[in-house]
Write a protein that holds these residues in place. Structure first.
Motif, mmCIF file in Angstrom:
data_model
loop_
_atom_site.group_PDB
_atom_site.id
_atom_site.type_symbol
_atom_site.label_atom_id
_atom_site.label_comp_id
_atom_site.label_asym_id
_atom_site.label_seq_id
_atom_site.Cartn_x
_atom_site.Cartn_y
_atom_site.Cartn_z
ATOM 1 N N ASN A 197 0.838 -1.215 0.000
ATOM 2 C CA ASN A 197 0.000 0.000 0.000
ATOM 3 C C ASN A 197 0.865 1.254 0.000
ATOM 4 O O ASN A 197 0.600 2.195 -0.741
ATOM 5 N N ASN A 254 1.314 3.892 -3.170
ATOM 6 C CA ASN A 254 1.102 5.338 -2.998
ATOM 7 C C ASN A 254 2.310 6.111 -3.484
ATOM 8 O O ASN A 254 2.180 7.093 -4.216
ATOM 9 N N LYS A 297 2.384 6.192 -7.095
ATOM 10 C CA LYS A 297 1.260 6.977 -7.618
ATOM 11 C C LYS A 297 1.529 8.474 -7.532
ATOM 12 O O LYS A 297 1.168 9.233 -8.426
ATOM 13 N N GLY A 327 -6.399 3.045 1.583
ATOM 14 C CA GLY A 327 -5.099 2.382 1.771
ATOM 15 C C GLY A 327 -4.418 2.693 3.089
ATOM 16 O O GLY A 327 -4.095 1.776 3.854
HETATM 17 MG MG LIG Z 1 -3.277 4.307 -1.425
#
Ligand SMILES: [Mg+2]
Ligand SMILES: Nc1ncnc2c1ncn2[C@@H]1O[C@H](COP(=O)(O)OP(=O)(O)OP(=O)(O)O)[C@@H](O)[C@H]1O
Length: 471
Positions: free
Chosen positions: A348, A352, A355, A432
């Motif tokens: 997770n 992130n 991302k 998340g």
């Molecule tokens: Mg996330």
């Protein structure tokens, strides 16, 4: 029994107040005043409450009475004198003189405040300056008393004129009035203060009760919400699995050949279905974590292996985005943890990081061994000398957009996203990190976010080692 001033309400104290002499004056101050009057004028002085309790005594022992106490008749007369001094009514004038069997005089003065009698002062005994002979009322008490001795002791009594003593009494009364007035003022002020403190305490208590009630209601709502989430997610999963399964079959042509355009549509159905399934799994995890029904399957976990595995999983996505994904680690002790859940935590965080990092950026995963402060675990019945425990810190850092200071705490809230505008480019639902936080909590660990150097965010998860590894 009368209640003390501090027990009474403000209304009782201000309206028709029933305060007593000790309520208004300090015993020490009263004693001090009586002593200084005695020293100044030489006349014995005693102050009593209205009920007859002695408050101040500046008289010392009177030798004549001590001698009289030696004979039973003498003792009887002295007692009679004391009783009549206690009982004598100072009348409307508020003062009266009483000459006793020894020939000495007492002046009894009522202490009044606010037109109410609250005590009395007794000045005396004193002898008139003109009295020279032994009065017969004294010699008649007991024939066995030695006249010579009586005369000698009587001579030791202070002498004063009655008018002088009356004047001293008036001075005393005005001094006492002043003390009573300021005492009353102080009493009212402190009572008012007390009343207002009591009042604010009552207010606070009422507010506290309201808050507690609101908190209980919210807690109940929260529980209902978790139950609802769990049920709905569970019920959604079954039909969704069918949608995904059937779209897969369609895509593979099991139900007959389909055109490329149809295939593309079916692919979208499949992808969105998978996305929805991930979301539902997240919701289920969250509700299980919230209700405490998630069970951890713990075993020995080698964190470097876990990091390598996560890096490998995400390498294709990183390459696709043009982000450098690197990992490094020191030798660390193994953890007693649920490997799947720890992997989920790292995944997770790393997802992130990818991302929120633009192309050409870097995401790095690392771990090292640290000491962490833990709370005493009474369940294990051990009292540690230090509450520091060895732990493993896992760090996921990126060179991305970073997280502003004011948002660092909130990103762990469910559904919270820093930029929730409709123009937001990054997808996701904001679950998340809240799952990460709860999984880390379930491992007695801690997760924190800090700024990365020079840009980006760095998440650090610290999980304590098993206590058994200490010994
Ligand atoms: Mg996330
Ligand atoms: N590495 C990061 N850099 C910058 N912002 C981050 C980073 N990690 C998290 N955030 C911010 O915290 C928010 C919450 O993260 P979280 O993982 O809970 O949700 P999400 O990634 O948006 O959605 P989901 O994880 O449910 O797919 C993100 O939307 C983002 O605004």
């Amino acid at each position: 029994m009368t209640a003390s001033a501090s027990d009474r309400t403000l209304d009782e104290l201000t309206l028709g107040s029933e305060f007593s002499l000790p309520d208004l004056v300090d015993r020490g101050a009263l004693g001090e005043m009586a002593r200084s009057f005695h020293e100044l004028f030489g006349v014995p002085l005693r102050i009593f409450t209205e009920e007859g309790a002695l408050l101040a005594d500046a008289s010392g022992e009177i030798a004549l009475y001590a001698y009289l106490e030696g004979s039973s008749k003498g003792r009887h007369e002295v007692q009679k004198l004391i009783n009549s001094l206690k009982a004598v009514d100072p009348g409307d004038a508020g003062e009266v003189s009483l000459t006793c069997f020894t020939g000495a005089t007492y002046r009894v003065v009522a202490i009044t405040y606010d037109s109410r009698r609250i005590g009395r002062m007794i000045l005396g005994p004193f002898l008139s300056p003109t009295l020279r002979e032994l009065p017969s009322s004294l010699t008649d008490v007991d024939a066995s008393l030695n006249h010579q001795e009586l005369k000698k002791l009587l001579e030791q009594m202070p002498r004063a004129r009655e008018e002088t003593v009356a004047q001293i009494a008036r001075h005393l009364k005005s001094a006492l009035d002043l003390i009573l007035f300021s005492g009353h003022k102080a009493l009212l002020t402190s009572s008012m203060h007390l009343a207002s403190v009591k009042e604010s305490f009552r207010d606070l208590k009422a507010k506290n009760d309201e808050l507690q009630e609101a908190y209980n209601r919210l807690k109940e709502l929260d529980r209902l919400k978790s139950n609802f989430l769990a049920t709905v997610s569970h019920e959604l999963r079954t039909p969704l699995t069918s949608i995904i399964g059937y779209s897969e079959m369609l895509k593979e042509g099991i139900a007959g050949e389909i055109s490329p355009e149809q295939k593309e549509f079916v692919q979208t159905i499949h992808d969105k279905g998978e996305q929805l399934l991930e979301l539902i799994k997240g919701l289920l995890d969250l509700s299980k974590l919230e209700s405490g029904t998630m069970s951890l399957r713990k075993s020995d976990v080698q964190v470097p292996q876990l990091i390598e595995d996560v890096a490998q999983t995400l390498q294709p996505a990183a390459r696709k985005k043009g982000v450098k994904l690197e990992h490094s680690f020191d030798a660390v002790p193994s953890l007693w943890a649920d490997p799947d859940r720890l992997r989920q935590v790292l995944l997770n965080l790393a997802e992130n990081a990818l991302k929120f990092t633009p192309p050409d950026g870097t995401v790095s995963l690392s771990c090292d061994s640290v000491m962490m402060e833990v709370e005493h675990d009474e369940a294990e019945g051990l009292v540690l000398l230090s509450n520091q425990r060895p732990a493993v810190a896992m760090r996921v850092a990126d060179s991305g957009i970073g997280i502003p200071d004011g948002e660092k705490e909130r990103v762990f809230d469910a559904f919270y996203q820093v930029d929730s505008s409709s123009t937001r480019e990054a997808g996701g639902t904001g679950l998340g990190l809240s799952i990460v936080k709860r999984l880390v909590d379930a491992h007695d660990g801690r997760v924190a976010v800090e700024d990365n150097d020079p840009t980006g965010a760095a998440f650090v998860v610290t999980i304590p080692c098993r206590r058994a590894t200490l010994v």
